[in-house]
Structure formats: structure tokens, C-alpha cells
Design a protein around this motif. Structure first.
Motif, PDB file in Angstrom:
ATOM      1  N   LYS A 198       0.830  -1.210   0.000  1.00  0.00           N
ATOM      2  CA  LYS A 198       0.000   0.000   0.000  1.00  0.00           C
ATOM      3  C   LYS A 198       0.864   1.260   0.000  1.00  0.00           C
ATOM      4  O   LYS A 198       0.597   2.206  -0.748  1.00  0.00           O
ATOM      5  CB  LYS A 198      -0.933   0.000   1.203  1.00  0.00           C
ATOM      6  N   ASN A 199       1.906   1.277   0.823  1.00  0.00           N
ATOM      7  CA  ASN A 199       2.790   2.446   0.887  1.00  0.00           C
ATOM      8  C   ASN A 199       3.544   2.661  -0.420  1.00  0.00           C
ATOM      9  O   ASN A 199       3.664   3.791  -0.896  1.00  0.00           O
ATOM     10  CB  ASN A 199       3.783   2.296   2.036  1.00  0.00           C
ATOM     11  N   ALA A 200       4.056   1.579  -1.008  1.00  0.00           N
ATOM     12  CA  ALA A 200       4.830   1.702  -2.241  1.00  0.00           C
ATOM     13  C   ALA A 200       3.968   2.166  -3.406  1.00  0.00           C
ATOM     14  O   ALA A 200       4.398   3.006  -4.200  1.00  0.00           O
ATOM     15  CB  ALA A 200       5.489   0.364  -2.576  1.00  0.00           C
ATOM     16  N   VAL A 201       2.755   1.649  -3.510  1.00  0.00           N
ATOM     17  CA  VAL A 201       1.860   2.052  -4.604  1.00  0.00           C
ATOM     18  C   VAL A 201       1.542   3.542  -4.486  1.00  0.00           C
ATOM     19  O   VAL A 201       1.617   4.281  -5.472  1.00  0.00           O
ATOM     20  CB  VAL A 201       0.563   1.209  -4.611  1.00  0.00           C
ATOM     21  N   GLY A 202       1.215   3.992  -3.294  1.00  0.00           N
ATOM     22  CA  GLY A 202       0.912   5.411  -3.093  1.00  0.00           C
ATOM     23  C   GLY A 202       2.099   6.310  -3.413  1.00  0.00           C
ATOM     24  O   GLY A 202       1.954   7.348  -4.071  1.00  0.00           O
ATOM     25  N   LYS A 203       3.287   5.903  -2.992  1.00  0.00           N
ATOM     26  CA  LYS A 203       4.495   6.701  -3.220  1.00  0.00           C
ATOM     27  C   LYS A 203       4.850   6.769  -4.708  1.00  0.00           C
ATOM     28  O   LYS A 203       5.169   7.837  -5.231  1.00  0.00           O
ATOM     29  CB  LYS A 203       5.645   6.089  -2.431  1.00  0.00           C
ATOM     30  N   VAL A 204       4.782   5.640  -5.397  1.00  0.00           N
ATOM     31  CA  VAL A 204       5.148   5.610  -6.817  1.00  0.00           C
ATOM     32  C   VAL A 204       4.128   6.357  -7.664  1.00  0.00           C
ATOM     33  O   VAL A 204       4.500   7.098  -8.583  1.00  0.00           O
ATOM     34  CB  VAL A 204       5.326   4.152  -7.302  1.00  0.00           C
ATOM     35  N   LEU A 205       2.838   6.196  -7.373  1.00  0.00           N
ATOM     36  CA  LEU A 205       1.820   6.900  -8.171  1.00  0.00           C
ATOM     37  C   LEU A 205       1.941   8.412  -8.041  1.00  0.00           C
ATOM     38  O   LEU A 205       1.643   9.130  -8.990  1.00  0.00           O
ATOM     39  CB  LEU A 205       0.419   6.461  -7.763  1.00  0.00           C
ATOM     40  N   LYS A 206       2.390   8.903  -6.894  1.00  0.00           N
ATOM     41  CA  LYS A 206       2.549  10.353  -6.719  1.00  0.00           C
ATOM     42  C   LYS A 206       3.672  10.923  -7.569  1.00  0.00           C
ATOM     43  O   LYS A 206       3.770  12.127  -7.726  1.00  0.00           O
ATOM     44  CB  LYS A 206       2.792  10.680  -5.252  1.00  0.00           C
ATOM     45  N   SER A 207       4.516  10.056  -8.120  1.00  0.00           N
ATOM     46  CA  SER A 207       5.612  10.547  -8.957  1.00  0.00           C
ATOM     47  C   SER A 207       5.340  10.388 -10.456  1.00  0.00           C
ATOM     48  O   SER A 207       6.208  10.681 -11.267  1.00  0.00           O
ATOM     49  CB  SER A 207       6.911   9.827  -8.587  1.00  0.00           C
TER      50      SER A 207
END
Length: 177
Positions: A107-116
Motif C-alpha cells: 500500500k505504501n509503495a503504490v501510493g508513493k510511486v503513483l505520486k511521482s
């Protein structure tokens, strides 16, 4: 076959990985598939077995925002397995705890990558501009290195299962097309 009274036998299936502990500390002993003979009884040495087959976790629909501030609803998945039983035993210990750990990391990785990444790299009329595979690989690499070293878990694959757009964004995408 005759086994002496002090010998303990443990069977490790080909779908399992195991680690031997002596007084709850891992022992540097190779465990092979099949029958394994140990010379100290249970209170001294213990065999911890884990299933090493691939497991899969899928997130629930979650609303996240992209780099250009569009909201998307997304479901992601991760396939993983226990690769290092000793590291897994020391840092995670139970298989249900590993699933909760993978859920949080995904969940954390998906949110972080999508924001970039902008929305145009996920949804576009020009197939050359879509970077779906690159985004999925970026999510996998952000999880894989730390999880392998710290927890003994190997991440085999990460992907986006479903991608949806709220009604407001659907209108904006339709206007772009």
C-alpha cells in the motif's frame, strides 16, 4: 531401520523451507528436502518449517492521487515467497504476520510511486506514452530489496490489478481524447 532413542527425525517437504534453532537461536546447519536426523531432542533443538510456495496479496480499492493531482482508484497485487527461513524466523516469525507486513509495504509503495507519475502514463490514447510496466517494476523494486534483506521474503511480481477513474476524472480524460 533402527533409530537410536536420542535421535529426532524431521521431514521437510519439497514445498517447505526450514531452519533449525538451538535454544531459540538459528544453527548453521543445512536442511534438505526429505528426512533429516537431529541428535538433540525438542527442548534443545527445534525445526521451524515454512511453506515456500508463492503467495499472493491483493489490496482493496483505494483512492490515490497522481503527480498531476488526478485521483484514481486502484487495486494492486504482490506475489511473494519465503526465501530465507532464518531471516524470516528472526524478524517476522509467523506467516500471517508476513501477509500483514506485505500488505502495508505494498500500500505504501503504490501510493508513493503513483505520486511521482502523471495520469497520462497510466491512461493515454498513445500506447507509447503508457508506462504501466515501468510503474509496476518501480513498485516492485521499492519493496523487494528491503524485504529480502530484512525479512527473508522474495517479491516475485507486483502489478496493478484494476485501475479506475472517479466520474470527475473520467470527464477530463474524455475531453482530452
Amino acid at each position: 531401520a533402527y533409530l537410536p532413542a536420542r535421535t529426532l527425525v524431521s521431514r521437510v517437504r519439497f514445498t517447505e523451507t526450514a531452519v533449525v534453532t538451538r535454544f531459540d537461536k538459528p544453527v548453521d546447519r543445512v536442511i534438505h528436502t526429505g528426512l533429516n536426523f537431529f541428535y538433540l531432542p525438542w527442548p534443545f533443538e527445534r525445526v521451524h518449517k515454512y511453506d515456500k510456495r508463492l503467495r499472493s496479496y491483493q489490496t482493496d480499492f483505494k483512492q490515490l492521487s497522481t503527480a498531476d493531482q488526478y485521483t484514481v482508484t486502484i487495486t494492486a497485487f504482490a506475489s511473494w515467497r519465503i526465501a530465507d527461513a532464518a531471516a524470516f524466523l528472526q524478524n517476522v516469525e509467523r506467516e500471517d504476520a508476513a501477509e500483514r507486513l506485505m500488505a502495508q509495504l505494498l500500500k505504501n509503495a503504490v501510493g508513493k510511486v503513483l505520486k511521482s507519475h502523471p495520469l497520462s502514463e497510466l491512461v493515454n490514447t498513445d500506447p507509447k506514452k503508457i508506462k504501466f510496466r515501468e510503474i509496476e517494476e518501480e513498485i516492485r523494486t521499492s519493496i523487494a530489496a528491503d524485504v529480502r534483506k530484512s525479512y527473508g521474503i522474495e517479491v516475485a511480481a507486483v502489478g496493478i490489478a484494476r485501475l479506475g477513474l472517479p466520474e470527475v476524472n473520467t470527464k477530463a480524460v474524455a475531453e482530452r481524447m
